[in-house]
Design an enzyme around this catalytic site. Structure first.
Site, PDB file in Angstrom:
ATOM      1  N   LYS A 107     -14.403  61.737  22.275  1.00  0.00           N
ATOM      2  CA  LYS A 107     -13.918  63.002  22.201  1.00  0.00           C
ATOM      3  C   LYS A 107     -13.038  63.182  23.364  1.00  0.00           C
ATOM      4  CE  LYS A 107     -17.793  65.320  20.133  1.00  0.00           C
ATOM      5  NZ  LYS A 107     -18.984  64.397  19.663  1.00  0.00           N
TER       6      LYS A 107
HETATM    7  C1  LIG Z   1     -19.513  64.500  18.766  1.00  0.00           C
HETATM    8  C2  LIG Z   1     -20.531  62.633  19.486  1.00  0.00           C
HETATM    9  C3  LIG Z   1     -20.261  62.398  17.844  1.00  0.00           C
HETATM   10  C4  LIG Z   1     -19.712  62.659  16.505  1.00  0.00           C
HETATM   11  O1  LIG Z   1     -18.745  62.843  15.615  1.00  0.00           O
HETATM   12  P1  LIG Z   1     -18.181  63.265  14.971  1.00  0.00           P
HETATM   13  O2  LIG Z   1     -16.964  63.503  15.349  1.00  0.00           O
HETATM   14  O3  LIG Z   1     -19.191  64.753  15.109  1.00  0.00           O
HETATM   15  O4  LIG Z   1     -18.894  62.989  13.981  1.00  0.00           O
HETATM   16  C5  LIG Z   1     -20.974  60.380  18.384  1.00  0.00           C
HETATM   17  N1  LIG Z   1     -21.286  59.784  19.433  1.00  0.00           N
HETATM   18  C6  LIG Z   1     -20.890  60.855  20.364  1.00  0.00           C
HETATM   19  C7  LIG Z   1     -21.076  59.816  21.435  1.00  0.00           C
HETATM   20  C8  LIG Z   1     -19.862  62.102  20.010  1.00  0.00           C
HETATM   21  O5  LIG Z   1     -20.153  62.678  21.414  1.00  0.00           O
END
Ligand SMILES: *Cc1c(COP(=O)(O)O)cnc(C)c1O
Length: 438
Positions: A107
């Protein structure tokens, strides 16, 4: 470029409005009006281009009409101050490591890009403070908080479910101070998300303060995630392994995989996709039945994927005109219990030596189970295993080293505001607190 709402009842917005508003007036998600295919020459020479240059080409296709070239280039290059390498795990299975950013999860890419784009817009128009509201099931909060930390003119409120994120995750957004306020909600992630969504719909609150979202619903957060899929393709092409590429994405709110699907629409030659879920199997069930039935989220080991009503489903649905047939011909799914996640971490470690985090473990397992003869698979390792140290060590018996930048967060003091899941309480808080922290 104009952005329309997936609910089709709100007026189209320009990029600035789509980024600042996050969600359209009709509660739909913004979609770019055009998804430009990239030219063949780009794909011909992509394996010779560095990551940032690839990313700029992709960014230009979406944002080039609205942000001048120099600024956009700067935003992209600043965002990608770290690599997203592809690493071989075993024969025909590779991992796209997305944890090399400041908070050790994928993210960081979207959050850093959005912070820089928002600052670009705020600088253009001057004065008014923008308040970013973000609901987190774990990693969004830290990525957004760190992406925006110290950025002038922006205050960030991180809402997280009390007792449902790991200590390390919590430390990454509750110890920062400055323009970051952590709010500890007595509820689950969906309650946090509902508080944020209701805040955007509340007329009085919106008159009082300028609100924006930094959840993966925001176009400035989810679209930049396409960058690293292009880069992964480029690196696989350089290895001569890009012909029958399968990409597997551990998914929760489905922003990450949606960005990959946008890449595919732009011509990125990926054969098919797999969405790996934990016990929150709403999308998986949709693939099987054609029915989308949101549920309350279930707490699992892969907690950043504990989402019972994945927002970005609306974008996937829109992208394929609601055709279950088109969606299932390109995307398959899988859903795993905690026991199966532990087993994937253990088997993965024992047979390859690679240490998976619980989210990546879903991706690895789903890919391994679905990969066919002649295909090469890449799964996203969405977080560093050290963020889930106890779980990973218990499952694998391996010792997980904590990177220095993660250990640093743990030294800080937790500061957070307790909150009920009642919207009126949250609204009251914002109306009073924001007035004295303007
Ligand atoms: C947010 C997150 C996900 C899921 O991603 P999305 O875009 O919400 O589907 C998977 N793994 C980790 C470690 C995350 O932080």
């Amino acid at each position: 470029m104009k952005y329309y709402s997936t609910n089709k009842k709100a007026p189209a917005a320009d990029l600035h409005k789509a980024v600042v508003k996050g969600l359209a007036e009709d509660r739909g998600l913004y979609m770019p009006e055009h998804i430009k295919p990239l030219p063949e020459v780009f794909f011909d020479r992509i394996d010779k281009m560095p990551f940032q240059e690839i990313a700029y080409t992709v960014a230009d296709a979406f944002f080039g009409e609205d942000v001048d070239a120099g600024s956009l280039k700067q935003i992209v290059y600043d965002t990608l101050s770290f690599d997203c390498p592809v690493v071989k795990v075993e024969e025909d299975i590779y991992t796209l490591e997305l944890f090399h950013g400041p908070t050790l999860a994928f993210k960081d890419v979207g959050a850093r890009f959005m912070a820089r784009l928002l600052r670009y817009f705020i600088r253009q128009e001057g004065k008014e403070q923008v308040n970013v509201l973000v609901a987190t099931s774990g990693d969004t909060g830290s990525a957004v908080a760190n992406g925006f930390l110290g950025v002038d003119g922006i205050h960030v409120y991180v809402l997280y479910p009390k007792g449902k994120v790991s200590k390390i995750q919590e430390s990454q957004f509750t110890t920062l101070g400055k323009n970051i306020t952590a709010i500890e909600v007595d509820g689950v992630f969906d309650d946090c998300q509902a508080l944020v969504k209701n805040a955007f719909m509340d007329k009085e609150l919106n008159r009082h303060m300028k609100l924006t979202s930094a959840n993966s619903i925001n176009v400035a957060r989810f679209l930049p995630q396409a960058f690293y899929y292009f880069n992964a393709y480029a690196r696989m092409k350089a290895l001569g392994k890009a012909d029958n590429l399968v990409v597997c994405v551990p998914s929760g709110n489905f922003g990450n995989i949606t960005a990959a699907l946008f890449g595919h629409r732009m011509g990125l030659p990926i054969k098919r996709f797999i969405a790996a879920n934990n016990a929150n199997d709403i999308f998986y069930k949709y693939l099987l039945t054609g029915k989308y039935e949101p549920k309350a989220s279930i707490q699992t080991l892969a907690n950043a994927m504990d989402v019972g009503d994945p927002s970005n489903f609306a974008r996937i649905y829109d992208l394929y005109n609601g055709s279950h047939e088109k969606i299932t011909s390109l995307i398959s799914g899988a859903a795993y219990t905690d026991e199966q996640i532990r087993e994937a971490m253990m088997k993965g470690y024992l047979s390859t030596g690679y240490i998976l985090d619980p989210h990546g473990a879903c991706g690895y397992r789903a890919l391994k189970e679905a990969l066919e003869e002649g295909e090469t698979g890449v799964f996203c390792e969405t977080a560093h295993p050290a963020k889930f140290k106890e779980t990973v060590e218990a499952a694998t018996g391996a010792e997980v080293e904590v990177p220095a930048r993660l250990a640093e967060f743990m030294k800080g003091t937790k500061q957070s505001v307790p909150m009920t899941k009642d919207f009126e309480d949250f609204k009251q808080f914002l109306m009073t607190y924001a007035s004295c922290h303007g």
